[in-house]
Design a protein around this motif. Structure first.
Motif, mmCIF file in Angstrom:
data_model
loop_
_atom_site.group_PDB
_atom_site.id
_atom_site.type_symbol
_atom_site.label_atom_id
_atom_site.label_comp_id
_atom_site.label_asym_id
_atom_site.label_seq_id
_atom_site.Cartn_x
_atom_site.Cartn_y
_atom_site.Cartn_z
ATOM 1 N N SER A 101 -6.055 3.066 -13.341
ATOM 2 C CA SER A 101 -5.760 4.494 -13.219
ATOM 3 C C SER A 101 -4.323 4.833 -13.597
ATOM 4 N N ARG A 134 -3.869 0.369 -4.808
ATOM 5 C CA ARG A 134 -4.115 1.165 -6.013
ATOM 6 C C ARG A 134 -4.758 0.311 -7.091
ATOM 7 N N ASN A 137 6.319 5.755 -5.809
ATOM 8 C CA ASN A 137 5.484 4.558 -5.622
ATOM 9 C C ASN A 137 5.414 3.671 -6.871
ATOM 10 N N ASP A 184 3.684 4.770 -13.634
ATOM 11 C CA ASP A 184 3.391 4.240 -12.303
ATOM 12 C C ASP A 184 3.849 2.792 -12.179
ATOM 13 N N PRO A 217 0.815 -1.214 0.000
ATOM 14 C CA PRO A 217 0.000 0.000 0.000
ATOM 15 C C PRO A 217 0.851 1.267 0.000
ATOM 16 N N VAL A 218 0.226 2.366 -0.398
ATOM 17 C CA VAL A 218 0.884 3.671 -0.397
ATOM 18 C C VAL A 218 0.078 4.617 0.488
ATOM 19 N N LEU A 219 0.698 5.723 0.864
ATOM 20 C CA LEU A 219 0.052 6.697 1.744
ATOM 21 C C LEU A 219 -0.819 7.641 0.924
ATOM 22 N N SER A 220 -2.106 7.684 1.257
ATOM 23 C CA SER A 220 -3.026 8.562 0.539
ATOM 24 C C SER A 220 -2.954 9.982 1.090
ATOM 25 N N ASP A 221 -3.634 10.916 0.410
ATOM 26 C CA ASP A 221 -3.615 12.315 0.845
ATOM 27 C C ASP A 221 -4.237 12.509 2.218
ATOM 28 N N ASP A 222 -5.151 11.599 2.600
ATOM 29 C CA ASP A 222 -5.777 11.731 3.920
ATOM 30 C C ASP A 222 -5.076 10.911 4.995
ATOM 31 N N VAL A 224 -3.259 2.673 1.534
ATOM 32 C CA VAL A 224 -4.269 2.107 0.645
ATOM 33 C C VAL A 224 -3.595 1.445 -0.557
#
Length: 324
Positions: A132, A128, A217, A190, A117-122, A126
């Motif tokens: 996308s 991916r 990422n 990506d 997982p990667v760190l989301s803006d909030d 999460v």
């Protein structure tokens, strides 16, 4: 003897070859190198597994040899230069494993995108979605075409680089891939999928210079020879997080040994060259190699109808099916 088969082979393909040529089916020779070399003097063609080394000495002991078949695309066990000097064609399937390799890449990408997982803006960790993403293909190997189609079905944008293809080559448009430079590919994508056919001049092609450009990422799948990568640069990119994860379908022996840079990196997955090995691809490969060997030997043998030697026993075979 026309054909020596050392690799286990689909029964239908074996029967088909046996109808046309004098064939000895002897997979036990893979574990008996001395007996294998003794058996080569009158062989005109052979099919060998990766575990059997066909070096210059073995080639020299096979004066009638005209073709060597491999069911998988690699040929690390075969001295290609010695074969070329002796006028021996190395028969390998070109597209038989393309669909299998494309499916494998998709599966590897999906797993990494969920498992790392990667760190989301909030502030949440999460996964991916592949749809996308912009995905870069390094090397327009046969698997690139079905892979581009599968990626497009997910909704991903596909770009690519191949040192042997000009940007105006019509293949790019036919395969649905946008050509780009190699540094730009690492900067913009990506995910990166390396399919490039290996030559010694490409050793270390993917090193610190390219990996330092990796998009945040980024994940990477490699089906090519691991020598394309600088070992220390790859380890640094994974340990620092410049690459979120990488999946290699085989690595050179020793690269994961104690004391080596890639030892104990949790975000590195290595599989034992399974991308191209499926029931379906192996059948396609066997038929492709068998047909080419039959062509090179000039069709049906004049002195034998269909006899296959299994070890030292002669077995008559019923008519086998024509290849579909």
């Amino acid at each position: 003897m026309d054909v020596l088969i050392v690799e286990p082979l689909d029964a239908e393909v074996l029967h088909w070859l046996g109808e046309r040529h004098a064939v000895r089916y002897a997979p036990h020779l893979a574990g008996e190198p001395y007996e294998f070399r003794r058996s080569l003097f009158r062989v005109r063609a052979m099919i060998v597994p990766p575990s059997v080394a066909l070096d210059a000495q073995a080639v020299g002991g096979a004066p009638m040899l005209r073709a060597v078949g491999r069911l998988s695309s690699g040929a690390e066990n075969i001295d290609l230069e010695a074969c070329a000097r002796a006028g021996i064609e190395v028969v390998r399937p070109t597209t038989a494993s393309a669909a299998a390799e494309a499916e494998f890449v998709i599966g590897a990408l999906l797993q990494m995108l969920r498992r790392v997982p990667v760190l989301s803006d909030d502030g949440l960790l999460v996964g991916r979605e592949l749809g996308s993403m912009r995905v870069g293909l390094v090397g327009m190997a046969p698997a690139a075409r079905p892979l581009a189609q599968l990626l497009g079905a997910f909704g991903a944008q596909v770009v690519g680089y191949d040192p042997a293809l000009h940007a105006r080559d019509p293949l790019w448009q036919r395969w649905g891939v946008e050509p780009t430079g190699l540094p730009e590919l690492f900067e913009r994508c990506d995910a990166v999928c390396v399919l490039l056919t290996y030559f010694s001049r490409y050793r270390g092609l993917v090193g610190e210079r390219l990996l330092s450009l990796a998009r945040p990422n980024q994940v990477l799948v490699n089906l090519a020879h691991s020598s394309l990568f600088e070992e220390q640069a790859l380890a640094d990119a994974l340990r620092t997080g410049r690459l979120a994860a990488a999946w290699f379908d085989s690595m050179e022996p020793g690269m994961l040994d104690p004391g080596r840079p890639l030892r104990h990196i949790d975000t590195l997955q290595v599989t034992p060259r399974v991308a191209s090995t499926t029931l379906e691809s192996r059948s396609r490969s066997a038929w492709s190699v068998a047909r080419r060997i039959d062509e090179l030997l000039g069709g049906k043998s004049s002195d034998e109808d269909f006899v296959i030697t299994v070890r030292d026993d002669l077995v008559d075979l019923a008519d086998g099916p024509e290849p579909g």
